[in-house]
Structure formats: structure tokens, C-alpha cells
Design a protein around this motif. Structure first.
Motif, PDB file in Angstrom:
ATOM      1  N   ASN A  85       0.760  -1.166  -0.044  1.00 58.00           N
ATOM      2  CA  ASN A  85      -0.169   0.159  -0.168  1.00 58.00           C
ATOM      3  C   ASN A  85       0.890   1.283  -0.038  1.00 58.00           C
ATOM      4  O   ASN A  85       0.514   2.146  -0.686  1.00 58.00           O
ATOM      5  CB  ASN A  85      -0.927   0.215   1.169  1.00 58.00           C
ATOM      6  N   TYR A  86       2.043   1.356   0.974  1.00 53.19           N
ATOM      7  CA  TYR A  86       2.539   2.652   1.034  1.00 53.19           C
ATOM      8  C   TYR A  86       3.476   2.678  -0.221  1.00 53.19           C
ATOM      9  O   TYR A  86       3.592   4.017  -0.615  1.00 53.19           O
ATOM     10  CB  TYR A  86       3.497   2.401   2.352  1.00 53.19           C
ATOM     11  N   TYR A  87       4.030   1.676  -0.500  1.00 54.31           N
ATOM     12  CA  TYR A  87       4.869   1.841  -1.905  1.00 54.31           C
ATOM     13  C   TYR A  87       4.155   1.693  -3.285  1.00 54.31           C
ATOM     14  O   TYR A  87       4.825   1.701  -4.195  1.00 54.31           O
ATOM     15  CB  TYR A  87       6.166   0.975  -1.615  1.00 54.31           C
ATOM     16  N   GLN A  88       2.956   1.526  -2.941  1.00 55.73           N
ATOM     17  CA  GLN A  88       2.177   1.602  -4.355  1.00 55.73           C
ATOM     18  C   GLN A  88       2.433   0.588  -5.268  1.00 55.73           C
ATOM     19  O   GLN A  88       2.705   0.724  -6.296  1.00 55.73           O
ATOM     20  CB  GLN A  88       2.113   3.251  -4.960  1.00 55.73           C
ATOM     21  N   ARG A  89       2.543  -0.672  -4.753  1.00 55.83           N
ATOM     22  CA  ARG A  89       2.882  -1.834  -5.661  1.00 55.83           C
ATOM     23  C   ARG A  89       1.577  -2.942  -5.438  1.00 55.83           C
ATOM     24  O   ARG A  89       1.073  -2.914  -4.106  1.00 55.83           O
ATOM     25  CB  ARG A  89       4.081  -2.523  -5.387  1.00 55.83           C
ATOM     26  N   LEU A 654      -1.767   9.802  -4.337  1.00 48.73           N
ATOM     27  CA  LEU A 654      -1.001   8.597  -5.361  1.00 48.73           C
ATOM     28  C   LEU A 654      -1.727   7.297  -5.634  1.00 48.73           C
ATOM     29  O   LEU A 654      -1.785   6.877  -6.635  1.00 48.73           O
ATOM     30  CB  LEU A 654       0.415   8.264  -4.523  1.00 48.73           C
ATOM     31  N   LYS A 655      -2.601   7.048  -4.765  1.00 48.04           N
ATOM     32  CA  LYS A 655      -3.479   5.772  -4.946  1.00 48.04           C
ATOM     33  C   LYS A 655      -4.443   5.975  -6.145  1.00 48.04           C
ATOM     34  O   LYS A 655      -4.428   5.143  -6.916  1.00 48.04           O
ATOM     35  CB  LYS A 655      -4.203   5.528  -3.667  1.00 48.04           C
ATOM     36  N   TRP A 657      -4.548   8.675  -8.429  1.00 51.20           N
ATOM     37  CA  TRP A 657      -3.620   9.381  -9.576  1.00 51.20           C
ATOM     38  C   TRP A 657      -2.885   8.359 -10.135  1.00 51.20           C
ATOM     39  O   TRP A 657      -2.812   7.975 -11.166  1.00 51.20           O
ATOM     40  CB  TRP A 657      -2.883  10.593  -8.987  1.00 51.20           C
ATOM     41  N   GLY A 658      -1.988   7.804  -9.214  1.00 45.21           N
ATOM     42  CA  GLY A 658      -0.947   6.599  -9.767  1.00 45.21           C
ATOM     43  C   GLY A 658      -1.532   5.601 -10.311  1.00 45.21           C
ATOM     44  O   GLY A 658      -1.155   5.081 -11.458  1.00 45.21           O
ATOM     45  N   GLY A 659      -2.870   5.124  -9.905  1.00 49.95           N
ATOM     46  CA  GLY A 659      -3.596   4.161 -10.722  1.00 49.95           C
ATOM     47  C   GLY A 659      -4.248   4.215 -12.093  1.00 49.95           C
ATOM     48  O   GLY A 659      -4.537   3.385 -12.712  1.00 49.95           O
ATOM     49  N   GLN A 660      -4.077   5.602 -12.154  1.00 47.31           N
ATOM     50  CA  GLN A 660      -4.458   5.803 -13.729  1.00 47.31           C
ATOM     51  C   GLN A 660      -3.605   6.004 -14.573  1.00 47.31           C
ATOM     52  O   GLN A 660      -3.734   6.535 -15.763  1.00 47.31           O
ATOM     53  CB  GLN A 660      -5.393   7.420 -13.650  1.00 47.31           C
ATOM     54  N   LEU A 661      -2.241   6.005 -14.408  1.00 50.11           N
ATOM     55  CA  LEU A 661      -1.161   6.366 -15.061  1.00 50.11           C
ATOM     56  C   LEU A 661      -0.871   5.373 -16.285  1.00 50.11           C
ATOM     57  O   LEU A 661      -0.107   5.535 -17.179  1.00 50.11           O
ATOM     58  CB  LEU A 661       0.065   6.872 -14.274  1.00 50.11           C
TER      59      LEU A 661
END
Ligand code: ADP
Ligand code: ZN
Ligand code: ZN
Length: 681
Positions: A85-89, A654-655, A657-661
Motif C-alpha cells: 500500500n505504502y509503496y504503491q505496488r 498517489l493511490k 492518480w498513480g492508478g490511472q497512469l
């Protein structure tokens, strides 16, 4: 047949878990062998829902349930979930890669040669007889050490300590006594070091010093990435099954399941190596803090030059400071001297002061260390008549000249080697000159200048073969070396008993790196390399050659005053709003052209500014910029820095926005990585 639904984490670059079923119930944390597309993979059961998320009639059965090791415990799964979760993986990129390779390799369980799998094979093997190690008596602690040990032992539950002690102040001894107190309660200790080449020395210390009341040694397991698969599996089993009480390891050790864990020690906590630089970009130090909180156990971070993050935590009262202000043995600190190279008559970059100090040290029969953070012979080859430079054809960097039984050029960014040009490719001039110097040229100069001295070079080139670093360090310890030339590989942890002089070359190149942490790193590195000198004798000296002796970092070094330096840096960081006063994330994009990479990042930035984006009002996005070394191996790179005053807001942002990239990156034909709490900027 009843179907027991399973949600399985797989190490594939896709978010989410995958549905499978089995005819019997399977415990969470169990590994299963499954078909995924056309491949077979080993994954881990994370959930056992009543219904699958996927269409039930399309869900496949698992091929095999692997019960050779116990299911991973729930506290371990919580750690993995937090890290993901924290490192977005995706969770699968955490739970699988951190296991020893044999436990995640399908081929190890299928086919004729599986023989019951790697664990069964390992258990069948005869155990090697335990090494007979002579226990060493504990020295009597000094008052500061005793206070530190007592403080750590006194509290139960979660507690965070920063053991701040100059090199040679007896931090290691303090760790040992704190560990003994915990081991005596039947608990396990996790001891982390930043670098593989520090493990042999620490392993010996742990084996000598960690002995129970009856004189029986506690069992030590060692874990790092250079271990053979079988050895790593063995260490892993020993700690997870509780046969070993102590785990010594590099950053990966933070992911070992330890059922009785009672204390975590992170030595040299400021070290960059605790940050993983690919895949799951985690900080083992930060995860250690999290784990301590989770398990309600103490965590001790130790350093002579704490990270500014940790120092800031002390100031805010989050960590308790334990200080060792004196050297444990009655040996004075080395004296540090700055040699102003603007005012010296240099001979090929060498100041007369440094040469004279080398002469004196040699004459006294003591060892010297020349520290230069650049390997190879010279960083670039140059044509004096037309100005040509040995540019790497694939990178925006120079190819470095290497000498040896065969001379060659090598780019340190893409690794490509090429022959040394015999003449200038632009004008034909045959008189090409190396510019600047690396470890090999330093060695060559010293060999000419001091023909009687025994020289040794330790860098990534001289230690490429397995075990060679250990052998080279052993030569230094055995007194077979008069002058040691080395990169940062020699600066950490090693206790050279006869070292009386350290000379530092090219420190300035580290000062002007664009990374805002450059001064912090330079200070830590030079304090650390200085600490190699005079640990057992008086009158050790450190000479630092610089063009900029007035810089704050050098002035603080001169006084060997970490606190002065930290205060100065923290004021600067606060003024401009950098960590530890802000939280950062970094997106690095790679593409065939810098335009694609920048276009991707610019669009991503526009998306971020959408008013509906959660957290967007509390994050700030810098402009996308090309990296300083734009092109590596024909790939061009750009980055975008994201900053927030609020860790939680940054996470939320990040959760979403990052998920849309991912889609966007595909559109621009980019690859990208998202890094939380980046270390290198
Ligand atoms: P650090 O880890 O802080 O650099 P070490 O723990 O390696 O320092 O200690 C430096 C040296 O001092 C070592 O040789 C160690 O054996 C010795 N030492 C540590 N504590 C004591 C003590 N209380 N009395 C005597 N010698 C000590
Ligand atoms: Zn030329
Ligand atoms: Zn290159």
C-alpha cells in the motif's frame, strides 16, 4: 465437489488478486502452484472468500497446494500489505519476491527432479557440524553504554531509539548487550547492516558475543542477496521456524518472518543501501520502525551521522536519543585537516601535504587509505587538438578509461565496453589524454611515487569475483598492505587496526551533485571514512583535499560536529520545504525520446490538477524535467517530483492518480516508476 475459493497474490505487473479454487480449504498465507495464462506460477493465498470476484465457472483450480513450509503468519501478511500500500505496488510484487527463490520457482515442485521440493531436499541433507567459535567476554560497559542498554531493556512494548555515537564509541557492543537481554527472554533479534561485505565481520562478532548464561551460543542466520539459493532457503527456514535466534542481514531481512521477534537493530541507519532501488522501492529502515510498532517491540537505529529524518524525529520527541559521546577505548578521534587545493602546488592533483603525510605514515610502519569515489583509470579520454571527448554512444555520459591486462573503455551507466581509441575519431590526433582520475590512476601514481610500498585497490572492479572482497580485506587486516586505495566500499564499518592516515581525493565532485541530499551524504561518508583511522592508536590524521574549504559541510567536518551540521541542514530544508519537513514522491518516465517522457509527465500533471482528484489540493507537483543524465542505453528519462506537507494526503493522492497512469504511459509509449520517499533525486 465443494469449491473453496481462493484469492491469490501473484508476482505479475497487474494490480489486484487472482481467483482460483481448491477442493479442500486452504489456509491464508499458503503458497499454491497455479496456471496463469500459459505459464505456471507460484503465488500466495491472501483471502478465502465465499464467492469469487471473477465469473465462477471460469475460475481454474490450483495445480498444487504447497505445504512444505507453514503458511505465512498474519503479522507477516500485514507487513506485506502495508508495504504494498505504502509503496504503491501490487501485493504479489511484495509477498513473492521476498521469499527465497526455491520457494517461488514452479520447476522446483514439478517434474521428475523435484524429489518432494527444495525444502524436503534441504531437510534430507546432513547438517554441517556447527563451527566451533570461541566466545569472547563482554567488556565492561562505560556509563553511556550502560545507560543505553538499561534504557532499551527497561521498557516493554514499542519504543524507538536513535543510538547516536561517534565511530568507535562502542555502538556494536551496546547492540550486543541489548540483544543479550532480549535473547535471554527467549526472543529473537533482527540485526540489519547496510552492505553485504559487512556481514562476515558482524557474523563473527555475533557468534563470539551472543552466548547464553550456560555458555551456549545462540544460533545466527545470515541473509543477503549474494547467498546461494540453498543457503538463503536454509537461513530463511531457520529463522521462520525459530531454530535461529538471531538474523543478520541486509535490507531484505526486514521481510523475514520471525515468530519470536523481540528487537530490531538497524546499524548505520542513515545508509542509502537500506532503500531498495527497483521493484518494490522500500526503505528497510522505515519498515523496521513500522514493524516495531506492529509487534510492540523496541527498534534501535544506530549511526554516527544519523539521517536528517531520524534526527528530526528525535527533535520532535518521536525517537528517544541515546548518545555515546566518547570513544570506547581511550583513543582520541583522528584530526581532520582540509587541504586548500587552490593554494597548493599540486602534482597531478596531489598536494604536498598529502604526499608528506603518506611518507611519514609509511616510515612509521602504519597503514594509509586513499579514498576516491570513482573507479577506473580516468573518467574521460580527451583530444587536446580538437576537444573530442570519449562520449558513450548510448548515453549522455562519458565512457571511462580502464587499464589492466587489457585496456578498455566502459560506460558506467549502460555498462557497454569498447576498445580504447588509438587516435581521435574526429581529427586523427594520436595523442589522446586521460582527464581526471579514478582508483586505478591513483594506484599507478602511488606505485611510482612509493615503489617500496605495498599497494592494494578495493573497488567494484577488483572485487568482482565471489569472495574476493573478503580476501582483499583480510590482506589489509593481516598487515600485508601499506597503502589501500578504495571507493565507498572501504568506508563502511571496517575496523582496520593499523590505519593511521586517510587521504580524500575528489570530495568536491560529491558536493555539487544536484540532489538536495548531496551535502548530507558527503558529510556522512567523510565522517565514516575518517572513522576508519586511528581506532586503536593515537595521532591518526585525515586530509581532505578541496577547492571549497569554506563550505558549511567541510567546516562541520573540520570540527567533526554532526549536530552543528544537522542543525545547519535542517534550517535549510525547512526554509525550502524539503524532507523531513515535507513528503515526496517521484515519478521517473523512460521513453525512446525525451519528448515522449515529458509529454507523459506533463499530461499526468494536468490530470493531477483536476478538482475531483482526491488529495490534489494538498499536494504540489513540480514541473517535469529531464534527468541530469538524460539518456542511458538509448532510453531517455524525465522525472516529476510530487510534494506534500501531509503524508496521508500524498498517499491518498498517489493511490488514485498513480492508478490511472498505466494507460496514459501506454499512450505515450513510456515506462514509468513511482517511488515514495525517494532517496535519489
Ligand atoms: P562503533 O560500533 O561505535 O564504531 P565499536 O562497538 O566497534 O564502536 O567499538 C569500538 C572498539 O571499542 C571495539 O574495539 C570494541 O571492542 C571496543 N569497546 C567497545 N565497548 C568497550 C568498552 N566498554 N570497554 C572497552 N572497549 C570497548
Ligand atoms: Zn581530435
Ligand atoms: Zn553508456
Amino acid at each position: 465437489m465443494k469449491k473453496h475459493w481462493l484469492r491469490v497474490a501473484l508476482d505479475v505487473p497487474l494490480p489486484g488478486l487472482f481467483d482460483y479454487y481448491h477442493s479442500e480449504a486452504v489456509a491464508i498465507g499458503t503458497r499454491v502452484l497455479v496456471h496463469f495464462g500459459r505459464r505456471q506460477l507460484i503465488g500466495m493465498v491472501i483471502e478465502t472468500p465465499a464467492q469469487p470476484e471473477f465469473q465462477a465457472d471460469q475460475v481454474k483450480a490450483v495445480d498444487m497446494v504447497l505445504t512444505d513450509v507453514a503458511p505465512m503468519p498474519s503479522t507477516w501478511l500485514d507487513l506485506a500489505r502495508f508495504a504494498a500500500n505504502y509503496y504503491q505496488r501490487p501485493l504479489g510484487e511484495v509477498v513473492m519476491p521476498v521469499l527465497p527463490a526455491p520457494l517461488r520457482r514452479p520447476a522446483a515442485y514439478t517434474g521428475k527432479r523435484a524429489e518432494g521440493g527444495p525444502v524436503a531436499r534441504l531437510r534430507k541433507r546432513k547438517k554441517a557440524a556447527a563451527k566451533n567459535i570461541k566466545a569472547k567476554a563482554a567488556p565492561e560497559l562505560n556509563a553511556e553504554q550502560q545507560l543505553a542498554v538499561d534504557t532499551i531493556a527497561a521498557k516493554s512494548g514499542a519504543a524507538r531509539y536513535l543510538l547516536y555515537g561517534i565511530t568507535g564509541s562502542g555502538k556494536t557492543e551496546t547492540y550486543m548487550q541489548a540483544a543479550l537481554a532480549v535473547l535471554a527472554q527467549g526472543k529473537q533479534v533482527l540485526f540489519m547492516v547496510p552492505e553485504i561485505n559487512l556481514t562476515p565481520q558482524f557474523e563473527q562478532t555475533l557468534r563470539q558475543r551472543l552466548v547464553d548464561a550456560e555458555g551456549q551460543p545462540y544460533q545466527v542466520a545470515v541473509m543477503h542477496s549474494a547467498l546461494a539459493d540453498g543457503k538463503r532457503l536454509e537461513a530463511w527456514l531457520n529463522v521462520t521456524e525459530g531454530a535461529a535466534q538471531i538474523l543478520l542481514g541486509t535490507r531484505m531481512a526486514i521481510f523475514a518472518a520471525m515468530p519470536q521477534l523481540g528487537l530490531i537493530i538497524v546499524d548505520e541507519e542513515h545508509d542509502n543501501s537500506y532503500k531498495q532501488q527497483d521493484g518494490l522501492r522500500y526503505s528497510a529502515r522505515d519498515l523496521a520502525i513500522w514493524r516495531g510498532q506492529q509487534l510492540q517491540i523496541p527498534v534501535v537505529l544506530g549511526s554516527a551521522t544519523p539521517s536528517l529524518e531520524s534526527w528530526h524525529h528525535v527533535q520532535k520527541g518521536h525517537y528517544q536519543l541515546l548518545t555515546l559521546s566518547q570513544r570506547a577505548k581511550a583513543v582520541p578521534l583522528p584530526t581532520i585537516q582540509l587541504v586548500d587545493t587552490r593554494r597548493a602546488q599540486l602534482d597531478q592533483g596531489w598536494s604536498p601535504q598529502l604526499i608528506e603525510a603518506l611518507e611519514q605514515t609509511l616510515a612509521a610502519g602504519k597503514q594509509s587509505l586513499i579514498f576516491i569515489n570513482r573507479r577506473g583509470y580516468a573518467p574521460v579520454l580527451h583530444c587536446g587538438s580538437c576537444g573530442w571527448l570519449s562520449q558513450c554512444p548510448h548515453c549522455s555520459a562519458y565512457a571511462v578509461l580502464h587499464k589492466g591486462y587489457r585496456h578498455y573503455m566502459q560506460c558506467h551507466h549502460c555498462g557497454v565496453q569498447s576498445p580504447v581509441a588509438k587516435h581521435c575519431p574526429d581529427c586523427g590526433n594520436i595523442d589522446l589524454k586521460p582527464l581526471g582520475k579514478g582508483t586505478q590512476r591513483v594506484e599507478e601514481y602511488l606505485a611510482e611515487r612509493f615503489p617500496q610500498a605495498r599497494l592494494l585497490r578495493i573497488d567494484a572492479d577488483s572485487t568482482r569475483r565471489k569472495g574476493s572482497a573478503e580476501a582483499l580485506f583480510a590482506q589489509v587486516h593481516a598487515g600485508e598492505v601499506d597503502i589501500l586505495v578504495g571507493t565507498q566500499m572501504v568506508s563502511k564499518g571496517h575496523d582496520f587496526s593499523n590505519l593511521a592516515l586517510v587521504g580524500v581525493l575528489n570530495a568536491d565532485t560529491m558536493l555539487f551533485a544536484q540532489d538536495f541530499r548531496a551535502p548530507e551524504r558527503l558529510f556522512a561518508q567523510l565522517m565514516q571514512v575518517s572513522g576508519r583511522a586511528g581506532r586503536h592508536h593515537d595521532e591518526a590524521r585525515v586530509l581532505i583535499q578541496t577547492d571549497y574549504p569554506d563550505q558549511a559541510v567541510y567546516q562541520a567536518l573540520l570540527k567533526q560536529d554532526y549536530e552543528l551540521f544537522a542543525q545547519h541542514e535542517l534550517v535549510q530544508r525547512e526554509t525550502v520545504g524539503l524532507p523531513p519537513y515535507a513528503y515526496l514522491a517521484l515519478i521517473t518516465a523512460e521513453a525512446k525520446t525525451i519528448d515522449q517522457a515529458l509529454a507523459f509527465l506533463n499530461t499526468a500533471k494536468q490530470w493531477a490538477q483536476h478538482p475531483q482528484m482526491p488529495g490534489a489540493d494538498r499536494v504540489f507537483l513540480y514541473d517535469a524535467v529531464p534527468l541530469r543524465i538524460v539518456r542511458v542505453a538509448n532510453i531517455e528519462r524525465a522525472q516529476l517530483l510530487i510534494e506534500s506537507q501531509h503524508r496521508q494526503a500524498l498517499q491518498v493522492f498517489l493511490k488514485t492518480w498513480g492508478g490511472q497512469l498505466d494507460e496514459l504511459a501506454k499512450h505515450y509509449r513510456c515506462k514509468f516508476t513511482l517511488e515514495v520517499d525517494p532517496q535519489d533525486i
